[in-house]
Scaffold this motif. Structure first.
Motif, PDB file in Angstrom:
ATOM      1  N   LEU A 146       0.811  -1.217   0.000  1.00 58.72           N
ATOM      2  CA  LEU A 146       0.000   0.000   0.000  1.00 58.72           C
ATOM      3  C   LEU A 146       0.846   1.270   0.000  1.00 58.72           C
ATOM      4  CD1 LEU A 146      -2.522  -1.072   2.787  1.00 58.72           C
ATOM      5  CD2 LEU A 146      -3.071  -0.903   0.363  1.00 58.72           C
ATOM      6  N   THR A 147       2.027   1.192   0.591  1.00 60.04           N
ATOM      7  CA  THR A 147       2.810   2.403   0.834  1.00 60.04           C
ATOM      8  C   THR A 147       4.170   2.404   0.127  1.00 60.04           C
ATOM      9  OG1 THR A 147       3.600   1.371   2.887  1.00 60.04           O
ATOM     10  CG2 THR A 147       1.726   2.871   3.060  1.00 60.04           C
ATOM     11  N   ARG A 148       4.404   1.445  -0.754  1.00 59.39           N
ATOM     12  CA  ARG A 148       5.686   1.425  -1.463  1.00 59.39           C
ATOM     13  C   ARG A 148       5.752   2.610  -2.433  1.00 59.39           C
ATOM     14  NH1 ARG A 148       4.328  -3.892  -5.188  1.00 59.39           N
ATOM     15  NH2 ARG A 148       3.359  -2.757  -6.929  1.00 59.39           N
ATOM     16  N   ASP A 149       6.913   2.790  -3.057  1.00 62.36           N
ATOM     17  CA  ASP A 149       7.125   3.960  -3.913  1.00 62.36           C
ATOM     18  C   ASP A 149       6.129   4.040  -5.068  1.00 62.36           C
ATOM     19  OD1 ASP A 149       9.187   4.850  -2.361  1.00 62.36           O
ATOM     20  OD2 ASP A 149      10.771   3.997  -3.599  1.00 62.36           O
ATOM     21  N   ARG A 150       5.879   2.894  -5.710  1.00 58.81           N
ATOM     22  CA  ARG A 150       4.931   2.895  -6.832  1.00 58.81           C
ATOM     23  C   ARG A 150       3.849   1.847  -6.575  1.00 58.81           C
ATOM     24  NH1 ARG A 150       8.016   2.776 -12.473  1.00 58.81           N
ATOM     25  NH2 ARG A 150       5.911   3.306 -13.154  1.00 58.81           N
ATOM     26  N   PRO A 151       2.921   2.155  -5.687  1.00 59.34           N
ATOM     27  CA  PRO A 151       1.871   1.176  -5.375  1.00 59.34           C
ATOM     28  C   PRO A 151       0.897   1.018  -6.532  1.00 59.34           C
ATOM     29  CG  PRO A 151       1.374   3.264  -4.316  1.00 59.34           C
ATOM     30  CD  PRO A 151       2.730   3.418  -4.959  1.00 59.34           C
ATOM     31  N   PRO A 152       0.213  -0.120  -6.597  1.00 54.11           N
ATOM     32  CA  PRO A 152      -0.827  -0.272  -7.623  1.00 54.11           C
ATOM     33  C   PRO A 152      -2.015   0.639  -7.316  1.00 54.11           C
ATOM     34  CG  PRO A 152      -0.885  -2.102  -6.079  1.00 54.11           C
ATOM     35  CD  PRO A 152       0.317  -1.298  -5.720  1.00 54.11           C
ATOM     36  N   LEU A 153      -2.853   0.843  -8.304  1.00 52.73           N
ATOM     37  CA  LEU A 153      -4.118   1.534  -8.082  1.00 52.73           C
ATOM     38  C   LEU A 153      -5.054   0.528  -7.418  1.00 52.73           C
ATOM     39  CD1 LEU A 153      -5.802   4.098  -8.525  1.00 52.73           C
ATOM     40  CD2 LEU A 153      -6.522   3.144 -10.720  1.00 52.73           C
ATOM     41  N   LEU A 154      -5.493   0.824  -6.201  1.00 55.23           N
ATOM     42  CA  LEU A 154      -6.261  -0.122  -5.400  1.00 55.23           C
ATOM     43  C   LEU A 154      -7.676   0.394  -5.193  1.00 55.23           C
ATOM     44  CD1 LEU A 154      -3.319  -0.501  -2.967  1.00 55.23           C
ATOM     45  CD2 LEU A 154      -4.333  -2.478  -4.057  1.00 55.23           C
ATOM     46  N   THR A 155      -8.641  -0.356  -5.692  1.00 58.97           N
ATOM     47  CA  THR A 155     -10.046   0.010  -5.516  1.00 58.97           C
ATOM     48  C   THR A 155     -10.734  -1.111  -4.751  1.00 58.97           C
ATOM     49  OG1 THR A 155      -9.993   1.150  -7.659  1.00 58.97           O
ATOM     50  CG2 THR A 155     -12.150   0.747  -6.676  1.00 58.97           C
ATOM     51  N   PHE A 156     -11.250  -0.763  -3.576  1.00 60.30           N
ATOM     52  CA  PHE A 156     -11.925  -1.737  -2.723  1.00 60.30           C
ATOM     53  C   PHE A 156     -13.407  -1.403  -2.650  1.00 60.30           C
ATOM     54  CE2 PHE A 156      -7.594  -1.272  -1.116  1.00 60.30           C
ATOM     55  CZ  PHE A 156      -7.159  -2.588  -1.022  1.00 60.30           C
ATOM     56  N   VAL A 157     -14.245  -2.413  -2.813  1.00 57.50           N
ATOM     57  CA  VAL A 157     -15.679  -2.272  -2.564  1.00 57.50           C
ATOM     58  C   VAL A 157     -16.053  -3.265  -1.473  1.00 57.50           C
ATOM     59  CG1 VAL A 157     -18.010  -2.472  -3.499  1.00 57.50           C
ATOM     60  CG2 VAL A 157     -16.180  -1.551  -4.929  1.00 57.50           C
ATOM     61  N   VAL A 158     -16.640  -2.764  -0.396  1.00 56.82           N
ATOM     62  CA  VAL A 158     -17.055  -3.638   0.704  1.00 56.82           C
ATOM     63  C   VAL A 158     -18.539  -3.463   0.968  1.00 56.82           C
ATOM     64  CG1 VAL A 158     -14.783  -3.612   1.800  1.00 56.82           C
ATOM     65  CG2 VAL A 158     -16.490  -1.946   2.509  1.00 56.82           C
ATOM     66  N   ASP A 159     -19.167  -4.540   1.379  1.00 61.79           N
ATOM     67  CA  ASP A 159     -20.576  -4.491   1.757  1.00 61.79           C
ATOM     68  C   ASP A 159     -20.697  -3.900   3.158  1.00 61.79           C
ATOM     69  OD1 ASP A 159     -23.191  -5.724   2.945  1.00 61.79           O
ATOM     70  OD2 ASP A 159     -23.324  -6.122   0.792  1.00 61.79           O
ATOM     71  N   GLU A 160     -21.766  -3.172   3.423  1.00 61.50           N
ATOM     72  CA  GLU A 160     -21.967  -2.587   4.747  1.00 61.50           C
ATOM     73  C   GLU A 160     -21.973  -3.646   5.842  1.00 61.50           C
ATOM     74  OE1 GLU A 160     -25.225   0.054   7.291  1.00 61.50           O
ATOM     75  OE2 GLU A 160     -25.371   0.018   5.084  1.00 61.50           O
ATOM     76  N   HIS A 161     -22.389  -4.863   5.516  1.00 61.02           N
ATOM     77  CA  HIS A 161     -22.379  -5.952   6.505  1.00 61.02           C
ATOM     78  C   HIS A 161     -20.983  -6.127   7.114  1.00 61.02           C
ATOM     79  CE1 HIS A 161     -26.356  -7.710   6.504  1.00 61.02           C
ATOM     80  NE2 HIS A 161     -26.397  -7.718   5.184  1.00 61.02           N
TER      81      HIS A 161
END
Length: 267
Positions: free
Chosen positions: A143-158
């Motif tokens: 998550l915090t490296r020099d060139r991180p990937p583009l990270l898209t997270f979708v989570v359910d409210e549950h």
């Protein structure tokens, strides 16, 4: 010919072509603009070659479509489980699209949440729990490296309402999601609210990874198995599911505001 035989056939042809051209794995990797580790995994049948990889082999070796023909025969066969290979794919990816209807995605879990989640079923001995917690946390520098990937997270409210480890652990975890979504420019977090009702994602979690070269792959994990899938038709279907799920979710900013409110309910 069985799938394992087709993988071995591709690997053997690759080794023979490389040897005939006096190329090391590193030299071939440079010519293909793929990593040396990936070339090694293809040659040992640990990774199925993508169509892009096969076409580049044909170009480098000048063999008029031989590798593409073998790859297409592999691609028509059954899915091969490659659970052990997923951490490498995750680490190399330029983008990850991650949907979770059950628990917080592993890359975003706090230590307390991960430990409570892994020990909750009482299926693992304490030392096994600690080992798995360590393994999970060791992936998070992504998550915090020099060139991180583009990270898209979708989570359910549950995911945000289920008590894992108690109120204190949950409050810390949900606040951690807010911190990640606010402080990490390559991270986007979206919440599907309970008001949505039934939607495409309720069938289970999945991750779509975009590698530096070649086509997307899908990772799906079940109770007893996990698999990495690169069959074009399956990946296309999962991208459609992703688009449907993403369309039901709140925007990134709305989700951060929602998460902030949820964190305060865990008192």
């Amino acid at each position: 010919m069985e799938l394992s035989s087709m993988l071995e056939h591709f690997a053997e042809e690759l080794r023979l072509a490389r040897a005939a051209n006096g190329m090391s794995q590193a030299a071939l990797a440079e010519a293909l603009t793929y990593s040396g580790a990936l070339v090694a995994k293809v040659e040992t049948c640990e990774r199925r070659p993508s169509l892009d990889f096969a076409r580049r082999c044909d170009t480098v070796f000048g063999v008029d479509g031989r590798f593409e023909r073998i790859q297409r025969r592999i691609g028509r066969e059954t899915v091969v489980p490659w659970f052990r290979d997923w951490p490498g794919i995750e680490a190399e990816a330029t983008a990850l699209r991650w949907f979770e209807p059950i628990c917080v995605p592993g890359l975003l879990q706090t230590e307390g949440y991960a430990r409570a989640l892994l020990s909750g079923g009482r299926l693992f001995a304490p030392d096994e729990v600690e080992q798995q917690v360590t393994t999970r946390l060791d992936r998070q520098p992504l998550l915090t490296r020099d060139r991180p990937p583009l990270l898209t997270f979708v989570v359910d409210e549950h995911v945000l309402r289920r008590s894992v480890g108690g109120p204190e652990v949950m409050r810390e975890q949900v606040r951690h999601l807010v911190k990640a979504g606010t402080g990490l420019p390559r991270v986007r977090i979206h919440v599907v609210p309970l008001t949505v009702g039934a939607y495409a994602g309720v069938s289970g979690p999945f991750v779509i990874a975009t590698p530096p070269h070649g086509e997307d792959v899908v990772y799906q994990e079940g109770q007893l198995h996990a698999q990495v899938i690169d069959r074009v038709d399956h990946v296309r279907q999962m991208v459609e599911v992703w688009e449907s799920v993403r369309g039901e979710a709140l925007s990134h900013q709305q989700s951060l505001e929602f998460l902030t409110e949820v964190a305060e309910t865990w008192t």
